[in-house]
Design a protein around this motif. Structure first.
Motif, PDB file in Angstrom:
ATOM      1  N   ARG A  38      87.397 -19.034 -58.192  1.00  0.00           N
ATOM      2  CA  ARG A  38      87.872 -18.466 -57.121  1.00  0.00           C
ATOM      3  C   ARG A  38      86.650 -17.626 -56.309  1.00  0.00           C
ATOM      4  N   GLU A  39      85.880 -16.946 -57.414  1.00  0.00           N
ATOM      5  CA  GLU A  39      84.965 -16.127 -56.638  1.00  0.00           C
ATOM      6  C   GLU A  39      83.889 -17.127 -56.055  1.00  0.00           C
ATOM      7  N   ALA A  40      83.611 -17.928 -56.747  1.00  0.00           N
ATOM      8  CA  ALA A  40      82.402 -18.764 -56.242  1.00  0.00           C
ATOM      9  C   ALA A  40      82.691 -19.580 -54.896  1.00  0.00           C
ATOM     10  N   LEU A  41      84.206 -19.969 -54.893  1.00  0.00           N
ATOM     11  CA  LEU A  41      84.659 -20.704 -53.452  1.00  0.00           C
ATOM     12  C   LEU A  41      84.487 -19.588 -52.185  1.00  0.00           C
ATOM     13  N   LEU A  42      84.564 -18.493 -52.592  1.00  0.00           N
ATOM     14  CA  LEU A  42      84.750 -17.354 -51.507  1.00  0.00           C
ATOM     15  C   LEU A  42      83.244 -17.121 -51.196  1.00  0.00           C
ATOM     16  N   GLN A  43      82.299 -16.870 -52.386  1.00  0.00           N
ATOM     17  CA  GLN A  43      81.007 -16.540 -52.184  1.00  0.00           C
ATOM     18  C   GLN A  43      80.034 -17.569 -51.494  1.00  0.00           C
ATOM     19  N   ASN A  44      80.412 -18.968 -51.766  1.00  0.00           N
ATOM     20  CA  ASN A  44      79.547 -19.949 -51.102  1.00  0.00           C
ATOM     21  C   ASN A  44      80.190 -20.510 -49.822  1.00  0.00           C
ATOM     22  N   GLY A  45      81.268 -19.952 -49.469  1.00  0.00           N
ATOM     23  CA  GLY A  45      81.884 -20.428 -48.002  1.00  0.00           C
ATOM     24  C   GLY A  45      82.747 -21.603 -47.962  1.00  0.00           C
ATOM     25  N   THR A  46      82.945 -22.153 -49.313  1.00  0.00           N
ATOM     26  CA  THR A  46      83.972 -23.372 -49.284  1.00  0.00           C
ATOM     27  C   THR A  46      85.298 -22.878 -48.687  1.00  0.00           C
ATOM     28  N   VAL A  47      85.819 -21.894 -48.927  1.00  0.00           N
ATOM     29  CA  VAL A  47      87.029 -21.325 -48.446  1.00  0.00           C
ATOM     30  C   VAL A  47      86.745 -20.016 -47.702  1.00  0.00           C
ATOM     31  N   ASP A  48      87.893 -19.611 -46.779  1.00  0.00           N
ATOM     32  CA  ASP A  48      87.597 -18.496 -46.153  1.00  0.00           C
ATOM     33  C   ASP A  48      88.563 -17.309 -46.579  1.00  0.00           C
ATOM     34  N   ILE A  49      89.544 -17.762 -47.525  1.00  0.00           N
ATOM     35  CA  ILE A  49      90.629 -16.835 -47.827  1.00  0.00           C
ATOM     36  C   ILE A  49      91.243 -17.664 -49.136  1.00  0.00           C
ATOM     37  N   ILE A  50      91.803 -16.780 -49.841  1.00  0.00           N
ATOM     38  CA  ILE A  50      92.534 -17.527 -51.203  1.00  0.00           C
ATOM     39  C   ILE A  50      93.843 -16.884 -51.207  1.00  0.00           C
ATOM     40  N   PHE A  51      94.773 -17.618 -51.526  1.00  0.00           N
ATOM     41  CA  PHE A  51      96.195 -17.307 -52.070  1.00  0.00           C
ATOM     42  C   PHE A  51      96.506 -18.214 -53.449  1.00  0.00           C
ATOM     43  N   ALA A  52      96.352 -17.594 -54.390  1.00  0.00           N
ATOM     44  CA  ALA A  52      96.332 -18.459 -55.780  1.00  0.00           C
ATOM     45  C   ALA A  52      96.382 -17.558 -56.839  1.00  0.00           C
ATOM     46  N   THR A  53      97.509 -16.942 -56.936  1.00  0.00           N
ATOM     47  CA  THR A  53      97.813 -16.007 -58.130  1.00  0.00           C
ATOM     48  C   THR A  53      96.719 -15.172 -58.571  1.00  0.00           C
ATOM     49  N   TYR A  54      96.163 -14.562 -57.555  1.00  0.00           N
ATOM     50  CA  TYR A  54      94.778 -13.843 -57.741  1.00  0.00           C
ATOM     51  C   TYR A  54      95.014 -12.422 -58.077  1.00  0.00           C
ATOM     52  N   SER A  55      95.074 -12.032 -59.421  1.00  0.00           N
ATOM     53  CA  SER A  55      95.354 -10.798 -59.720  1.00  0.00           C
ATOM     54  C   SER A  55      94.378  -9.919 -59.106  1.00  0.00           C
ATOM     55  N   ILE A  56      94.800  -8.615 -58.635  1.00  0.00           N
ATOM     56  CA  ILE A  56      93.703  -7.596 -58.330  1.00  0.00           C
ATOM     57  C   ILE A  56      93.465  -6.914 -59.584  1.00  0.00           C
ATOM     58  N   THR A  57      92.258  -6.816 -60.048  1.00  0.00           N
ATOM     59  CA  THR A  57      91.853  -6.283 -61.180  1.00  0.00           C
ATOM     60  C   THR A  57      90.276  -5.304 -60.711  1.00  0.00           C
ATOM     61  N   GLU A  58      90.003  -4.350 -61.734  1.00  0.00           N
ATOM     62  CA  GLU A  58      88.839  -3.589 -61.563  1.00  0.00           C
ATOM     63  C   GLU A  58      87.688  -4.429 -61.488  1.00  0.00           C
ATOM     64  N   ALA A  59      87.776  -5.369 -62.613  1.00  0.00           N
ATOM     65  CA  ALA A  59      86.540  -6.166 -62.897  1.00  0.00           C
ATOM     66  C   ALA A  59      86.202  -7.190 -61.628  1.00  0.00           C
TER      67      ALA A  59
END
Length: 285
Positions: A94-115
């Motif tokens: 998920r992080e890589a897909l956002l960083q490299n521009g493969t996706v613009d936005i993610i809805f994928a059971t993506y828990s918000i964590t401090e890490a």
């Protein structure tokens, strides 16, 4: 020769300007601008999780996260229809897909964590799930989460759920010794549970409920939740404008009753109790 080179430079510049005007390249500063300007967006979801995000054949994925994505994207566009290109967003990528521009936005059971916050800007959360445990229907000796001591549990690639069992606070929860069995995703975890290669699968109750509902009577949930998992909307780090617009859309989704309708649609037969209001936003810092 110099004149030809100069002409070529101008021609290339004109071509680049034309592409930018048509929405190509990096012409939009953030996902919100792209939705409004190009009327299109690339959304990452899960493709292997029933009731959350499941893709069958050539059809678009379907599930709760997918429907939330459709609602939010349309709100970002001011109520106008938007062309959505769906991409699979496994937990490990998920992080890589956002960083490299493969996706613009993610809805994928993506828990918000401090890490994750140093790498991702999160909108939401749009719902709070709770980690629970699923076992085979005929399993004995596992009635609550603490019974997972020394049991075989699944370690899905890219997911932090197993750490809630094995690690102590603050990053973990229970600090229990357990035997980790690797898998590429939660579909594979459930397959291994079915085949007797695992004693339990432990992760978010929304994920487990979807798998359990797919094969009634085969599995059982312990209904012993022990964490709060804040499902966020993943955005490229620093995209504050889109984040704030996403939060406004999530608030509206709960106020107009859509969130309740979607939960009933995908989980109405599971017996789960649903929240009645939007969870507090995390902020877009």
């Amino acid at each position: 020769m110099q004149i030809r080179r100069t002409g070529a430079v101008f021609a290339m510049a004109a071509m680049a300007a034309g592409l930018a005007a048509c929405g190509g390249g990096d012409s939009y500063a953030n996902a919100l601008e792209k939705v409004k300007g190009a009327k299109e967006i690339t959304v990452g979801t899960k493709w292997d999780q029933p009731s959350i995000g499941l893709k069958k054949g050539t059809a678009d994925p379907e599930g709760f996260d997918v429907d939330v994505a459709k609602y939010v994207v349309k709100e970002l566009a001011g109520g106008q229809d938007v062309k959505i290109t769906w991409k699979e967003a496994p937990s490990s990528n998920r992080e890589a897909l956002l960083q490299n521009g493969t996706v613009d936005i993610i809805f994928a059971t993506y828990s918000i964590t401090e890490a994750r916050k140093p790498k991702v800007t999160f909108g939401g959360p749009y719902i709070i799930a709770h980690q629970d445990t699923m076992v085979r229907a005929d399993a004995a000796g596992i009635a609550k989460a603490t019974d997972l001591k020394d049991k075989r549990i699944c370690q899905a690639q890219g997911s932090n759920s197993y750490k809630r069992i094995t690690d102590p606070p603050p990053d973990g929860k229970l600090g229990l010794p357990a035997k980790l069995v690797g898998a590429s995703n939660y579909s594979e975890c459930v397959q291994k549970l079915s085949g007797g290669n695992l004693d339990a699968v432990t992760t978010d109750n929304l994920i487990l409920a979807g798998f359990s509902a797919q094969e009634p009577g085969k599995y059982k949930l312990l209904n012993d939740p022990f964490t709060d998992e804040k499902y966020g909307v993943g955005l490229k780090k620093g995209d504050k404008a889109t984040c704030e617009a996403v939060n406004a859309a999530i608030t509206k989704m709960w106020q107009d009753g859509t969130a309740k309708q979607l939960l009933e649609k995908w989980y109405g037969k599971t017996g789960m109790e649903f929240p009645t209001s939007a969870p507090p936003a995390e902020g877009c810092a």
